[in-house]
Scaffold this active site. Sequence first.
Site, short mmCIF file in Angstrom:
data_model
loop_
_atom_site.label_atom_id
_atom_site.label_comp_id
_atom_site.label_asym_id
_atom_site.label_seq_id
_atom_site.Cartn_x
_atom_site.Cartn_y
_atom_site.Cartn_z
N ASP A 215 59.89 35.90 35.35
CA ASP A 215 58.98 35.82 36.08
C ASP A 215 57.81 34.62 35.73
O ASP A 215 57.35 34.39 35.10
CB ASP A 215 58.48 36.96 36.48
CG ASP A 215 57.32 36.96 37.58
OD1 ASP A 215 56.39 35.78 37.92
OD2 ASP A 215 57.24 38.06 38.32
N LEU A 216 58.17 33.29 36.79
CA LEU A 216 57.02 31.92 36.43
C LEU A 216 55.27 32.92 36.80
O LEU A 216 54.55 32.12 35.75
CB LEU A 216 58.20 31.50 37.57
CG LEU A 216 58.90 30.40 37.58
CD1 LEU A 216 59.79 30.76 38.26
CD2 LEU A 216 58.79 29.38 37.48
N ASP A 217 55.29 33.60 37.45
CA ASP A 217 54.02 33.74 37.97
C ASP A 217 53.49 34.76 36.32
O ASP A 217 52.80 34.59 35.87
CB ASP A 217 53.47 35.32 39.12
CG ASP A 217 52.80 34.68 40.18
OD1 ASP A 217 51.55 34.10 39.21
OD2 ASP A 217 52.50 35.54 40.28
N ASP A 218 54.34 35.33 35.76
CA ASP A 218 53.64 36.30 34.93
C ASP A 218 53.58 35.14 33.49
O ASP A 218 52.96 35.26 32.99
CB ASP A 218 54.77 37.06 34.57
CG ASP A 218 54.95 38.40 35.42
OD1 ASP A 218 54.10 39.43 34.94
OD2 ASP A 218 54.81 38.50 36.33
#
Length: 658
Positions: A390-393
């Site tokens: 996940d790019l956000d994580d």
Amino acid sequence: MSLAAVAAHQPAAVPASVIDDLDLAIDRAALALRREQRGDGHFAFDLEADATIPAEYVMLKHFLGETDPVIERKIGAYLRRTQEAHGGWPLLHGGALNVSASVKAYVALRMIGDSVEAPHMARARDAILAAGGAAHSNVFTRTSLALFGMVPWRAVPVMPIEIMSAPAWFPFHIYRISYWARDTLVPLLVLMALKPKGVNPRGILIPELFVTPPERVRIWPKGTNQVGGWGIIFGALDKVLQAAEPYFPKGKRQSAIDKAVAFVRARLNGEDGLGAIYPAMANTVMMFRVLGVPDDHPDAVLARSAVDKLLAIKGEEAFCQPALSPVWDTALSAHALIEAGGDHAEAADRGLAWLKPLQVLDVKGDWAEQRPDVRPGGWAFQYRNDYYPDLDDTAVVAMAMDRARGQSGDAGFDESIARAREWVVGLQSKDGGWAAFDADNTSTYLNYIPFADHGALLDPPTSDVTARVVSMLAQLGETPAASPAMKRGIDFLLAEQHPEGGWYGRWGFNYVYGTWSVLCALNAAGFPSDAPQVRRAVAWLASIQNADGGWGEDDKGYDLDYKGYNPAPSTASQTAWAVIGLMAAGEVDHPAVERGVAYLRSTQTADGFWPEELFTGTGFPRVFYLRYHGYPKFFPLWALARYRNLKHSNSRTVMVGM
């Protein structure tokens, strides 16, 4: 005021007694958070959705012919408690009736053993019928009913499994849709091809939920996104497929089934399950059963274990979580504890040490279909989900590691951060933004197919995720002048600002969440705090503050006909986002910040945390929302600690990305 002027601005005098009280509140919250830390250093809080997932868990067990009186009793208690006064079940606490969630909750309670004559069941039935009956539920609900023979299979739009054999250029291809849709759909395609009927040990049927008997319904409803040109085209195509599907060549169908099964088996993901999300896991369990895979086969055992790991048992109640969120919870808790400082930062270090080996460095997941030359380097949301980092994580973890090494001087995170940056930059979409899991997942016409009545088939770039990536790049020392990726990201954000002054929040409610994210990114990137975009955002945030000093926003902002901010009761997490966002814009001394801090201090409970029953997280706008039980545990702490730190500082800015 320029950024330099803001940085030089001296703090207003604050009475020592106020700071002392604030220190006590921060320490109480930090100690409470540390008590939640697991022995190996990580944090993991419950992730709660609506009644749909617990109900589906019961339906899954009954599809398999199994009953579990203990768990069913606890889930039944949960479902009865979450029934609203209107008689049905909503998508979030206190919300309006949702037909699909209500139908599934009703079916589950019938399977558990609740009588159709029970008062709560009569109220639910009346509410569902008043809303048009079960025929007006969404495609996924009608699919679940078809698996028990409660509606005919023609109630479900055709999704031929032959799409598993489609070439990459074909208009519908599994890599053109989002990861969550892909992993949910592939095992479901097998079920839709074979059209099995669940065991249903109690023989539950629900004719009482239909205005017109389901076998006599000829036109099943469409989603609001399925009108107009594309909707007409795909609707006509579905009629053709409904008539033609029985005549599809058996050999090609079996070949497609084999490809679907191979896809699932390659991504089983151990006891964390296909995609590490409940719908994909449950469909996998049913797929294996329908294909005749023995229950003691290792693949079937893993699939069942993954589902059962999602159960959250709370005394006399239980619910099934849609996913587990340990990486997200640990990274955000680490940020809050670093902000709290002192001994609390040591707990953050333990959390980051736990996170470090979870970085995916050796698996090219589905994202590589679009970016084959990029090396992996991300973190997933869950304990394990190697195909779907996940790019956000990843951005949040990298920023926490950077903050920790900045305090300690330890170079132990250097390689982790470098690989994270490389992977994240490699996943930038063509429009300059970043999505959650894929690059350029923007085939918008697919949201008009009859099967996609939820309108959430894609993973396009969004302001909140893009802001997190820009924040990470800025915190790592990059500048728009020297980093084309960062410059394009900022341009994307500036173009996405809402006319009122806020930014859309895809993964959290909503404009408050998005605006917090973007203001932090612009601050970290050195964007002038007196820029008109920042001033509009500050004015908007201040204008929507509630009378009690907090901020609140509900799901109405996701409506397709949204015309402006919709007031909602204050929550601790949304108040924290607004306060942090305003401080990122240099407004530490703004009266709105002072009132927001006062709200957080006054609502902190004796255990050090904040109460928050309202949902503030987003799964799919208008369809699926989330209550992160960790949000009121770490976000308010983070806001209070940053406020104190900036008040103690000679600066009104903090040059970190969040």
